[in-house]
Design an enzyme around this catalytic site. Structure first.
Site, PDB file in Angstrom:
ATOM      1  N   GLU A  53       0.856  -1.194   0.000  1.00 46.79           N
ATOM      2  CA  GLU A  53       0.000   0.000   0.000  1.00 46.79           C
ATOM      3  C   GLU A  53       0.893   1.245   0.000  1.00 46.79           C
ATOM      4  O   GLU A  53       1.939   1.277   0.648  1.00 46.79           O
ATOM      5  CB  GLU A  53      -0.884  -0.019   1.249  1.00 46.79           C
ATOM      6  CG  GLU A  53      -1.868   1.128   1.346  1.00 46.79           C
ATOM      7  CD  GLU A  53      -2.686   1.088   2.624  1.00 46.79           C
ATOM      8  OE1 GLU A  53      -3.780   1.680   2.644  1.00 46.79           O
ATOM      9  OE2 GLU A  53      -2.232   0.467   3.611  1.00 46.79           O
ATOM     10  N   LYS A  62     -10.348   0.604  -2.053  1.00 45.21           N
ATOM     11  CA  LYS A  62     -10.444   0.153  -0.664  1.00 45.21           C
ATOM     12  C   LYS A  62     -11.806   0.471  -0.063  1.00 45.21           C
ATOM     13  O   LYS A  62     -12.257   1.624  -0.069  1.00 45.21           O
ATOM     14  CB  LYS A  62      -9.333   0.826   0.152  1.00 45.21           C
ATOM     15  CG  LYS A  62      -9.220   0.359   1.592  1.00 45.21           C
ATOM     16  CD  LYS A  62      -8.045   1.075   2.257  1.00 45.21           C
ATOM     17  CE  LYS A  62      -7.846   0.658   3.696  1.00 45.21           C
ATOM     18  NZ  LYS A  62      -6.733   1.416   4.321  1.00 45.21           N
ATOM     19  N   CYS A 105      -5.018  -3.511   3.143  1.00 45.12           N
ATOM     20  CA  CYS A 105      -4.718  -3.182   4.538  1.00 45.12           C
ATOM     21  C   CYS A 105      -5.875  -3.413   5.520  1.00 45.12           C
ATOM     22  O   CYS A 105      -6.145  -4.541   5.910  1.00 45.12           O
ATOM     23  CB  CYS A 105      -4.209  -1.738   4.605  1.00 45.12           C
ATOM     24  SG  CYS A 105      -3.235  -1.366   6.095  1.00 45.12           S
TER      25      CYS A 105
END
Length: 255
Positions: free
Chosen positions: A46, A118, A159
């Protein structure tokens, strides 16, 4: 997992900073090293291309996917004849105050094959540490995606998504995931407590490889530090690869 059609995968761990050119040079070096080892897929963490000192810095450098930053990485994939997992990229949002944290998958011809924005944003107040409010400058995605590759069916996440098992259940049982990609810039405090156990849980629950826990590592600036500790986990939940510090790791015989 060894087999007649096994392929070689590389996973990158790095310490990105607030300099696009420096980060690109690091990524370029790692691409060349991985390509020389016969790698078919290289996974970056990321914020691989940039980590701003302030949230506003990330918004300032955000670009559309056809902009020069991403096109530079498309060229790396094409020149190395290698798939790249790039998550997440600061993609320009629909307004000047927000970006999208986008996991981009490039094929070995340098084409963008998949984009995942995300879904779960990191809005967390960590006791004894700093507070994070990713939603203040990032627009959450809505859609999950999958893409077939030389490694198998790849399902990208980013993440903080790792803490939401229902996402991975959906990827496995509705989208037939084989390889879960989890690029990260996990905070030091939360990683020390939960990083490995969450990754192993996702692998066991879904019976998938988690091979792309590509991680930021070390201090990016005076305020931000990432944990690192890259892990690759098989469907049994066994850690088959681990890497502290800044480097990259080849995982052979993934099929």
């Amino acid at each position: 997992m060894a087999g007649a059609h096994s392929v070689r995968v590389a996973v990158a761990q790095m310490t990105s900073i607030n300099d696009l050119a420096t980060n690109f040079a690091t990524c370029s070096r790692l691409v060349k090293e991985a390509a020389s080892a016969g790698t078919k897929l290289l996974c970056f963490p990321e914020n691989f291309s940039y980590v701003g000192d302030k949230d506003a810095d990330n918004i300032k450098i955000a670009e559309p996917l056809d902009g020069p930053i991403m096109q530079g990485y498309c060229s790396l994939a094409r020149e190395s004849s290698m798939w790249l997992s790039l998550g997440g990229f600061q993609e320009k949002g629909s307004d000047d105050a927000h970006l999208c944290n986008t996991h981009v998958l490039l094929d070995d011809a340098g084409n963008i094959r998949s984009t995942y924005r995300k879904i779960h944003l990191f809005d967390v107040d960590i006791p004894g540490a700093r507070s994070y409010k990713e939603s203040s400058f990032t627009k959450a995605g809505k859609d999950i995606v999958e893409i077939d590759s030389p490694v198998g069916r790849l399902d990208p996440t980013v993440c903080y998504d790792l803490r939401f098992p229902e996402l991975y259940q959906q990827l496995r049982f509705q989208h037939e995931a084989q390889v879960l990609l989890v690029p990260s810039a996990f905070s030091k405090v939360t990683s020390q407590a939960h990083w490995e156990i969450l990754l192993r849980a996702r692998a066991i629950e879904t019976q998938c490889f988690v091979i792309a826990a590509a991680a930021q590592a070390g201090k990016h600036n005076d305020k931000t530090e990432s944990y690192g500790d890259l892990l690759i986990i098989d469907p049994w939940g066994t850690v088959v690869g681990r890497l502290p510090g800044e480097n990259w790791l080849i995982i052979p015989n993934i099929s």
